[in-house]
Design a protein around this motif. Sequence first.
Motif, mmCIF file in Angstrom:
data_model
loop_
_atom_site.group_PDB
_atom_site.id
_atom_site.type_symbol
_atom_site.label_atom_id
_atom_site.label_comp_id
_atom_site.label_asym_id
_atom_site.label_seq_id
_atom_site.Cartn_x
_atom_site.Cartn_y
_atom_site.Cartn_z
ATOM 1 N N GLU A 133 0.837 -1.213 0.000
ATOM 2 C CA GLU A 133 0.000 0.000 0.000
ATOM 3 C C GLU A 133 0.868 1.258 0.000
ATOM 4 O OE1 GLU A 133 -3.248 0.001 -0.329
ATOM 5 O OE2 GLU A 133 -3.617 -2.137 -0.011
ATOM 6 N N LYS B 174 3.933 1.658 -1.108
ATOM 7 C CA LYS B 174 4.585 1.830 -2.407
ATOM 8 C C LYS B 174 3.578 2.310 -3.465
ATOM 9 C CE LYS B 174 7.443 -0.976 -5.534
ATOM 10 N NZ LYS B 174 7.532 -2.381 -6.008
ATOM 11 N N ARG B 175 2.384 1.720 -3.455
ATOM 12 C CA ARG B 175 1.317 2.206 -4.350
ATOM 13 C C ARG B 175 1.076 3.692 -4.139
ATOM 14 N NH1 ARG B 175 -2.763 -0.574 -6.775
ATOM 15 N NH2 ARG B 175 -4.141 1.196 -6.427
ATOM 16 N N LYS C 177 3.804 5.917 -5.576
ATOM 17 C CA LYS C 177 3.718 6.010 -7.034
ATOM 18 C C LYS C 177 2.505 6.840 -7.460
ATOM 19 C CE LYS C 177 4.062 1.470 -7.685
ATOM 20 N NZ LYS C 177 4.101 0.211 -8.464
ATOM 21 N N ASP C 178 1.391 6.641 -6.760
ATOM 22 C CA ASP C 178 0.189 7.414 -7.105
ATOM 23 C C ASP C 178 0.394 8.905 -6.840
ATOM 24 O OD1 ASP C 178 -1.153 5.224 -7.939
ATOM 25 O OD2 ASP C 178 -2.566 5.132 -6.274
ATOM 26 N N LYS D 20 0.042 11.662 -9.729
ATOM 27 C CA LYS D 20 -0.921 12.748 -9.590
ATOM 28 C C LYS D 20 -0.250 14.113 -9.728
ATOM 29 C CE LYS D 20 -4.295 10.321 -6.775
ATOM 30 N NZ LYS D 20 -4.886 10.109 -5.441
ATOM 31 N N TYR E 66 -17.325 0.447 10.160
ATOM 32 C CA TYR E 66 -16.202 0.020 9.313
ATOM 33 C C TYR E 66 -16.645 -0.147 7.857
ATOM 34 C CZ TYR E 66 -12.998 -3.497 7.299
ATOM 35 O OH TYR E 66 -12.155 -4.204 6.482
ATOM 36 N N ARG F 149 -15.343 2.044 4.728
ATOM 37 C CA ARG F 149 -14.612 1.315 3.686
ATOM 38 C C ARG F 149 -15.272 1.510 2.327
ATOM 39 N NH1 ARG F 149 -15.206 -4.351 4.913
ATOM 40 N NH2 ARG F 149 -16.576 -4.392 3.109
ATOM 41 N N ARG G 239 -16.903 6.469 -1.074
ATOM 42 C CA ARG G 239 -15.951 6.931 -2.089
ATOM 43 C C ARG G 239 -15.143 8.112 -1.583
ATOM 44 N NH1 ARG G 239 -20.290 6.282 -6.904
ATOM 45 N NH2 ARG G 239 -19.453 4.387 -7.824
ATOM 46 N N GLN H 5 -10.497 7.399 0.230
ATOM 47 C CA GLN H 5 -9.808 6.592 -0.771
ATOM 48 C C GLN H 5 -8.623 5.904 -0.121
ATOM 49 O OE1 GLN H 5 -10.086 6.044 -4.294
ATOM 50 N NE2 GLN H 5 -12.199 6.661 -3.948
ATOM 51 N N GLY H 6 -8.608 4.583 -0.117
ATOM 52 C CA GLY H 6 -7.464 3.875 0.427
ATOM 53 C C GLY H 6 -7.893 2.741 1.329
ATOM 54 N N TYR H 7 -6.891 2.146 1.928
ATOM 55 C CA TYR H 7 -7.098 0.936 2.724
ATOM 56 C C TYR H 7 -7.632 1.324 4.103
ATOM 57 C CZ TYR H 7 -5.988 -3.854 4.218
ATOM 58 O OH TYR H 7 -6.051 -5.152 4.666
ATOM 59 N N GLU I 172 -7.288 15.105 4.024
ATOM 60 C CA GLU I 172 -6.807 16.008 2.973
ATOM 61 C C GLU I 172 -6.254 17.303 3.530
ATOM 62 O OE1 GLU I 172 -9.861 16.554 0.078
ATOM 63 O OE2 GLU I 172 -9.776 14.473 -0.565
ATOM 64 N N ARG J 188 -3.638 1.735 -15.939
ATOM 65 C CA ARG J 188 -3.649 2.157 -14.526
ATOM 66 C C ARG J 188 -5.052 2.045 -13.955
ATOM 67 N NH1 ARG J 188 -0.149 5.477 -11.854
ATOM 68 N NH2 ARG J 188 -1.893 6.294 -10.666
ATOM 69 N N TRP K 235 -9.256 -3.036 -1.232
ATOM 70 C CA TRP K 235 -9.856 -2.011 -0.367
ATOM 71 C C TRP K 235 -11.318 -2.297 -0.081
ATOM 72 C CZ3 TRP K 235 -7.799 3.096 -3.046
ATOM 73 C CH2 TRP K 235 -6.408 3.124 -2.929
ATOM 74 N N ARG L 130 -9.615 18.123 -6.130
ATOM 75 C CA ARG L 130 -9.486 16.752 -5.643
ATOM 76 C C ARG L 130 -10.738 15.941 -5.943
ATOM 77 N NH1 ARG L 130 -6.615 18.642 -0.073
ATOM 78 N NH2 ARG L 130 -4.492 18.052 -0.651
ATOM 79 N N GLU M 225 -19.309 9.540 -11.193
ATOM 80 C CA GLU M 225 -19.546 8.429 -10.265
ATOM 81 C C GLU M 225 -20.933 7.816 -10.426
ATOM 82 O OE1 GLU M 225 -18.694 9.705 -6.334
ATOM 83 O OE2 GLU M 225 -16.560 9.935 -6.740
#
Lengths: 446, 446
Positions: free
Chosen positions: A45, A47-48, A51-52, A56, A369, A373, A376, A379-381, A445, B48, B60, B376, B445
């Motif tokens: 996660e 490393k992703r 890179k993201d 961006k 949870y 999860r 939208r 965003q993420g784990y 954010e 991607r 996720w 964003r 979306e």
Amino acid sequence: MTETVASVDLDKIISLCKRRGFLFQSSEIYGGIASTWDYGPLGAELKRNVKDAWWKTMVWGRDDMVGLDSAVIMNPDVWRASGHVDAFSDPLVECKLCHQRWREDQLEEHKCPDCGGELTDTRLFNTMFKTFMGPVEESASVVYLRPETAQGIFVNFNNVLNATRKKLPFGIAQIGKAFRNEITTGSFIYRTREFEMMEIEYFVRPGEDEEWHRRWIGESMRWYTDLGIDGERLRVRPHDSEELSHYSKATSDVEYHFPWGWGEIQGIANRTDYDLKAHSDASGESLAYFDAGSGERIVPYVIEPSAGVDRAVMAFLVDAYTEEEAPKASGGTGQRAVLKLHPALAPVKVSVLPLSRNERLVPLARKVYAEVRESRLVQGYVQYDDAQSIGRRYRRQDEIGTPLCVTVDFDSLDDNAVTIRERDSMAQERVPIAGLSQVLATRLEA
Amino acid sequence: MTETVASVDLDKIISLCKRRGFLFQSSEIYGGIASTWDYGPLGAELKRNVKDAWWKTMVWGRDDMVGLDSAVIMNPDVWRASGHVDAFSDPLVECKLCHQRWREDQLEEHKCPDCGGELTDTRLFNTMFKTFMGPVEESASVVYLRPETAQGIFVNFNNVLNATRKKLPFGIAQIGKAFRNEITTGSFIYRTREFEMMEIEYFVRPGEDEEWHRRWIGESMRWYTDLGIDGERLRVRPHDSEELSHYSKATSDVEYHFPWGWGEIQGIANRTDYDLKAHSDASGESLAYFDAGSGERIVPYVIEPSAGVDRAVMAFLVDAYTEEEAPKASGGTGQRAVLKLHPALAPVKVSVLPLSRNERLVPLARKVYAEVRESRLVQGYVQYDDAQSIGRRYRRQDEIGTPLCVTVDFDSLDDNAVTIRERDSMAQERVPIAGLSQVLATRLEA
């Protein structure tokens, strides 16, 4: 809460990485394989996210950049034209006694460091991995694993230009694996044979190259500091003339102060028109830009900001790792280890923690949870963590860098609210479950 | 607006891909390299997006899944234990006249298809790429490029379990490159030697494997249809017993109806406990799950949904490609080509188009573009397109699958509003510039 300013211990970070699932020694059950690492659940996660964040900023965030994703195995003529077949070599010597090989330029004495034996004369060893494509292992079928992603950009220059009709100056960005059969590896994920790169080839008019070189050094530094890297631990180091690669007019490295000293995490090279000209000459296909204004065909100069993904991950980890005094639930203070990662990089964005495994709490905590999860907005784990005491769970979440924990307690059953606990300040705030994802998203954010 | 139901022409798609920058032949200026493709600016974004959509859903979006990112080059003992060194082979024959080699199982006659010459007896050819790690090219330093990402998951089973304390059933997901030295390649990016995979190893209690196998077939199908693939062009095909891999109890392929017929885009295999046991035996390290309830150590069964990234990209492209009659700006109707990609996959999310390059329009259009790009709310690549007539630009954006175009016209200077034009319906709506990004995000979306 006082911060310990002691220098970071690399072994502590390696241990944390294994224990918490950031990085594992590759093929560990078979005794590993030299200097190769696998990214575990949290490392994958992180490393992703690195890179993201780069994509961006560098691609989506600019109007002068497009992306590319070229193959690892290219036509070997590419590497002949680029100079890699001839020039991408290390000078090696071999011990006549024990046959161990060494990089001649890294030896202090001309005796084998292992057994003291006499060494052979130096010979050049090409550090590209080679393999055979097709059913026959013969010289005609030799291909190479790319040692850099840059050449995939240069040979596609005309294709990209025709498809996008970009005007100078513009850049092509790429993230991908590269392979170098290095003799000397080590320092965890800092120097490995298989690694990932984030590269830009930025094409400019000749004469504007020095200005753009300066700008890209600034942009490169800013990317790290915007993502939380301590500016005091970053520096720019221009290469000496004898250190320059054969294609480079000027190169500056961005260096980070690792536990063992300053180490390169990014290079910004002025490659001039070396590569486009070399590929034009070798392929017979003109790689040039048609300037509609002057009616001239221009071979652009190239500024190359080239960063290592794994080195960036390592710099972010080292920089984020903090040990500090913190109040304990039981009273008094104790040590805590915190990964103060930027929220954009944190592998787990939010952890939802029921105060206990009580049968009345669990359904509500599971519901909260699931909502976070599936939202939208976040965003993420997102993690659910119910093992051990709440104090231990906070420490665990601190250690993996989770910016926000959401605690569901018995009051939640009555007031339909939960507690958000912030990683760095440890401040806690009560917020309604309705609209929770929006509050979390805004905090992440901020 | 009537849709042409004629079957899709692969050459048209290949041509569009090159012209618009989705895919280029790799190393094209050097005559290419067999069946290797580079993803251009739009292709890189599409790929991607496919990988991100998969990670969001599979990692996720679930509470029983964690990610991993293991190395391409592993300890070669991994491939001995997995059976790949012995069993990952193609049966080849060679023509005694022209020395061309062929896959014996794909020949219809025992004469060379090229020259009619006599063929040799069959010999096995291992399809793993091999290379040498370290300075000496000798058998001791042979390593392989992974032909699948799965083994990186199996050998890390204990590491992941220790770090995450997951309970059965749970899965480990990974996206990454794999390499197979196939003799027969082709059909654009469908069968290549270098490709990317999205794999899950899902660990279950023995006895629950058949139920989970069924469930994962359903989950796999749903992922494609949720992203817009026509269910009529998808089918599940169970393998015959003689078709099964050596490790598999049962495998079903998800197939897509490509222009040349049905082709596998994903396999869902019941690998049983074959791999964990094989690695336990070979490494001497027990790969098992401790069941706290019963106090037993269980070797889980494994369900493996394994999808090709490039094949998914190709299925999404083929499925989205539509030719239809559409009204022309000049009156009457004409043909338009549209990539009806799901907004989550579309390489360009929004294009901002000034009606013309008029000096009063451009600053406002640039401002709108910058605001949408930096928001964003709109995640993804945003484009500015001012070349040629507005009608031609709409056609171009249709052809690359941009879901929404934002047109800035002379009225915009007065009413501070712009026109949003929707790709599929071509419906246009006037919306205020204030809050534009939120409107776009909501539409994307929907």
